[in-house]
Design a protein around this motif. Structure first.
Motif, PDB file in Angstrom:
ATOM      1  N   GLN A  73      43.649 -30.905 -25.714  1.00 40.32           N
ATOM      2  CA  GLN A  73      43.537 -30.851 -24.267  1.00 40.32           C
ATOM      3  C   GLN A  73      44.094 -29.512 -23.790  1.00 40.32           C
ATOM      4  N   ARG A  99      43.493 -30.849 -18.755  1.00 41.44           N
ATOM      5  CA  ARG A  99      44.523 -31.793 -18.316  1.00 41.44           C
ATOM      6  C   ARG A  99      44.307 -32.152 -16.846  1.00 41.44           C
ATOM      7  N   LEU A 104      39.298 -38.246 -21.414  1.00 41.16           N
ATOM      8  CA  LEU A 104      40.466 -38.442 -22.268  1.00 41.16           C
ATOM      9  C   LEU A 104      40.499 -39.855 -22.840  1.00 41.16           C
ATOM     10  N   LYS A 150      40.975 -41.070 -26.746  1.00 39.95           N
ATOM     11  CA  LYS A 150      41.971 -42.022 -27.254  1.00 39.95           C
ATOM     12  C   LYS A 150      41.305 -43.188 -27.977  1.00 39.95           C
TER      13      LYS A 150
END
Lengths: 160, 509
Positions: free
Chosen positions: B451, B456, B482, B486
């Motif tokens: 990132q 971000r 994001l 994950k």
């Protein structure tokens, strides 16, 4: 963001700053000699410009080298399980790396003179296509981690 | 202990002549009167080099030997320093059988076994080998001759239905299935998409270089040239003729390169057979395939074609770089490409519904500074070149480049699609040229996501995977949410499920 378990040794920023400062001092000395040569032998003007540009870089780099280790220390995390080695680090761009244990081909520790003074060791893990370094761990932690990774990495997958 | 086929000597001499011909002509014909030291000494060096090589070729034939047992090949070579290398048969990744005109002349063939090992001795090459011995060697490497498509079938054009009957028989005899043979229509399409008709440009340029100086009077020659330019009709006629010739050349090139093409498979291997004059047969074990890639250039996308590539850990040592051995077929209709993938590798399936990027990814892509554009623009500002007598050319160029960069990014946003399923990942990305990457979780040897500061802000991330290949294959997809990164990470942490399954499978064997 759920963080990984372990941090680097808290001595890491200090050790890193010392070793980087030594490097920077040597760089500045070399640069000073070059400036003197430039002055003494009357080098062409573009050489002067290049030297000034390099000096600028070194000065900014030196200032940065006092700040970065703290942030790097704060950002560094690692975690080890039976199956995976996970790392996360990065000041500006943060990186999360996951390496399956079965793909690790070698693991080694190393220690420079400054790290010896602080009783730190770094760990280097190599896989088929990449290598990763955990920069500074307490000596006993590093040795134990190396042994554990070596143990877990024994298992081989049938994928050759 | 076996020596290589004696004709290997002749073959190597033939190769030597082929490779040194141009240099020889340059030294002894074109520049024969030149006293320039480079040519003067070059001639001696050339003769010495050729002679030494000739001696080496003959002597090395006596020195180079090979032997085998059930599990390994042992190769011996070296004139002064003896070298022995042992190659386990189980490490053989793919087999290429190349039959050039030379081989056809003597009813022979050549074989190359490639392995995934590192270093120099990573392949076993039989430059000249009799067909019977080739069969034997293939059997040794667990590739049955019947599985390699038979050559006899090729000799004459058989009646269509007869061939079909043959195929049907084959299907019964072995589990060998033919998946793809290009039709004439496919080939026509291919010859336009490959832009191979542009090959006329270097040919014409070459002709001009050769003929130009030979013409008796260059003034006279230019006179003709201007006469031609003066008469419009002649120009139009010539252009039409040139275009027609170009198209014909393009079609001929495409037909000779991709005309005879056959993709087939058995339970364990994939076979690719191609070439009209220089025949190549290529076999790869399905187990060794690390992933697949579909590539679409802008032009291919317009024609609805795509290239399917196999990602394998063997290093492809293609002699002619025109056709990469890892490519299944460069001009497959996209739907055929999907079908072919699923047919060849039943493990893999093409997911139709994939996730697309959100608007924030588009903003991210547009906001990201383009270092390439900045550097080029800085250079343009500094030099301010005038092109076509235009003073403003430099900022127009910069603007044009910016436009291309932006279009490329928007296309990348539109093309990016991704999905993960039980044990497979699949994603599309890329701007002008887009690529689909598809692999199995257990084939991914490492993953990471990252990132940047800008990402971000938008809650986005980039994902990278690593697969075994030479060099290591790293695939990256940028600016995905994001959350997906994950999810992907968690999915990857389940990896040992597949891997353990693999080990169990081995125990059963």
């Amino acid at each position: 963001m759920n963080e990984l378990e372990h941090q680097l040794s808290s001595k890491f920023p200090k050790a890193r700053i010392i070793s980087e400062t030594i490097g920077n001092i040597i760089g500045l000395i070399v640069l000073a000699v070059l400036f003197w040569l430039d002055y003494y032998f009357d080098w062409p003007i573009w050489a002067n410009w290049i030297l000034i540009a390099v000096l600028l870089f070194v000065v900014v780099g030196t200032i940065w080298s006092f700040i970065e280790p703290h942030y790097l220390y704060r950002s560094w995390r690692y975690q080890i399980s039976n199956d995976y080695l996970q790392l996360s680090y990065g000041v500006f761009t943060k990186e999360w790396v996951t390496v399956p244990m079965s793909k690790i081909q070698s693991v080694s520790t190393s220690q420079g003179p400054i790290m010896r003074g602080y009783q730190l060791r770094s760990i280097k893990v190599e896989t088929m296509g990449s290598s990763h370094v955990i920069p500074a761990l307490e000596e006993h932690v590093a040795l134990e981690l190396r042994a554990r990774i070596a143990e877990f990495a024994k298992l081989k997958e049938v994928d050759e | 202990m076996m020596r290589y086929h004696p004709l290997t000597i002749i073959y190597r001499i033939y190769q030597l002549i082929k490779n040194s011909l141009i240099l020889g002509i340059l030294l002894f014909v074109v520049k024969r009167n030149s006293d320039f030291w480079l040519f003067e000494y070059g001639r001696y060096l050339f003769i010495a080099g050729v002679l030494l090589r000739l001696i080496y070729i003959v002597v090395s034939w006596f020195v180079e030997t090979y032997e085998w047992d059930n599990h390994t090949f042992q190769l011996k070579k070296g004139l002064f320093i003896k070298q022995t290398s042992t190659i386990p048969i189980s490490k053989i990744q793919n087999v290429t059988r190349h039959t050039t005109l030379f081989h056809k002349l003597f009813n022979l063939t050549s074989l190359t076994f490639e392995t995934a090992m590192d270093g120099e001795d990573d392949s076993i090459a039989f430059e000249v080998v009799s067909k019977q011995h080739a069969t034997f060697l293939l059997e040794l490497a667990n590739i049955e001759e019947e599985q390699l498509p038979k050559q006899e079938n090729k000799q004459q054009e058989q009646a269509q239905h007869e061939a079909e009957v043959n195929d049907a028989e084959k299907k019964v005899e072995t589990d060998h299935v033919i998946h793809f043979e290009p039709s004439h229509q496919d080939l026509l399409k291919a010859s336009f998409t490959s832009l191979s008709f542009l090959a006329i440009i270097p040919i014409v340029m070459g002709l001009y270089d050769i003929i130009g100086p030979l013409l008796p009077d260059s003034d006279h020659y230019q006179g003709i040239f201007y006469q031609i330019i003066d008469s419009r009709w002649l120009i139009i006629m010539l252009s039409v003729v040139a275009v027609v010739i170009a198209i014909i050349i393009g079609i001929v090139r495409t037909f000779s390169r991709y005309g005879k093409y056959r993709i087939s498979s058995s339970a364990t291997h994939i076979y690719i057979e191609r070439g009209l004059l220089d025949e190549t047969q290529f076999a790869i074990e399905k187990q060794k395939i690390q992933g697949l890639e579909i590539e679409q250039t802008l032009l291919k996308r317009i024609f609805g074609l795509a290239e399917v590539k196999l990602i394998s850990s063997a290093s492809p040592q293609s002699e002619d770089h025109a056709v990469s051995v890892n490519s299944l077929y460069p001009f497959l209709p996209i739907n055929r490409a999907y079908q072919l993938m699923e047919a060849l590798l039943p493990d893999y399936y093409v997911e139709e519904s994939m996730n697309r990027l959100t608007k924030s990814s588009l903003y991210m892509k547009l906001l990201k500074p383009s270092w390439f554009w900045i550097v080029v623009t800085a250079g343009l500002i500094y030099f301010q070149p005038t092109i076509f007598q235009m003073d403003a050319a430099w900022w127009l160029l910069s603007l044009l480049l910016l436009l291309i960069v932006i279009v490329n990014r928007i296309l990348d946003y539109l093309h990016t699609k991704y999905s993960i399923s039980d044990d497979q990942l699949q994603w599309w990305h890329g701007g002008l040229t887009s690529r689909m990457f598809i692999t199995k979780r257990r084939r991914v040897i490492e993953m990471s996501y990252s990132q940047s500061m800008l990402q971000r802000i938008f809650q986005l991330a980039s994902i990278s995977t690593m697969n075994r290949s030479t060099p290591t294959r790293i695939e990256t997809i940028n600016d995905v949410p994001l959350d997906f990164a994950k999810t992907f990470h968690h999915w990857y942490l389940q990896r040992q499920k597949d891997a353990i399954y693999q080990q169990k499978k081995l125990e059963h064997n």
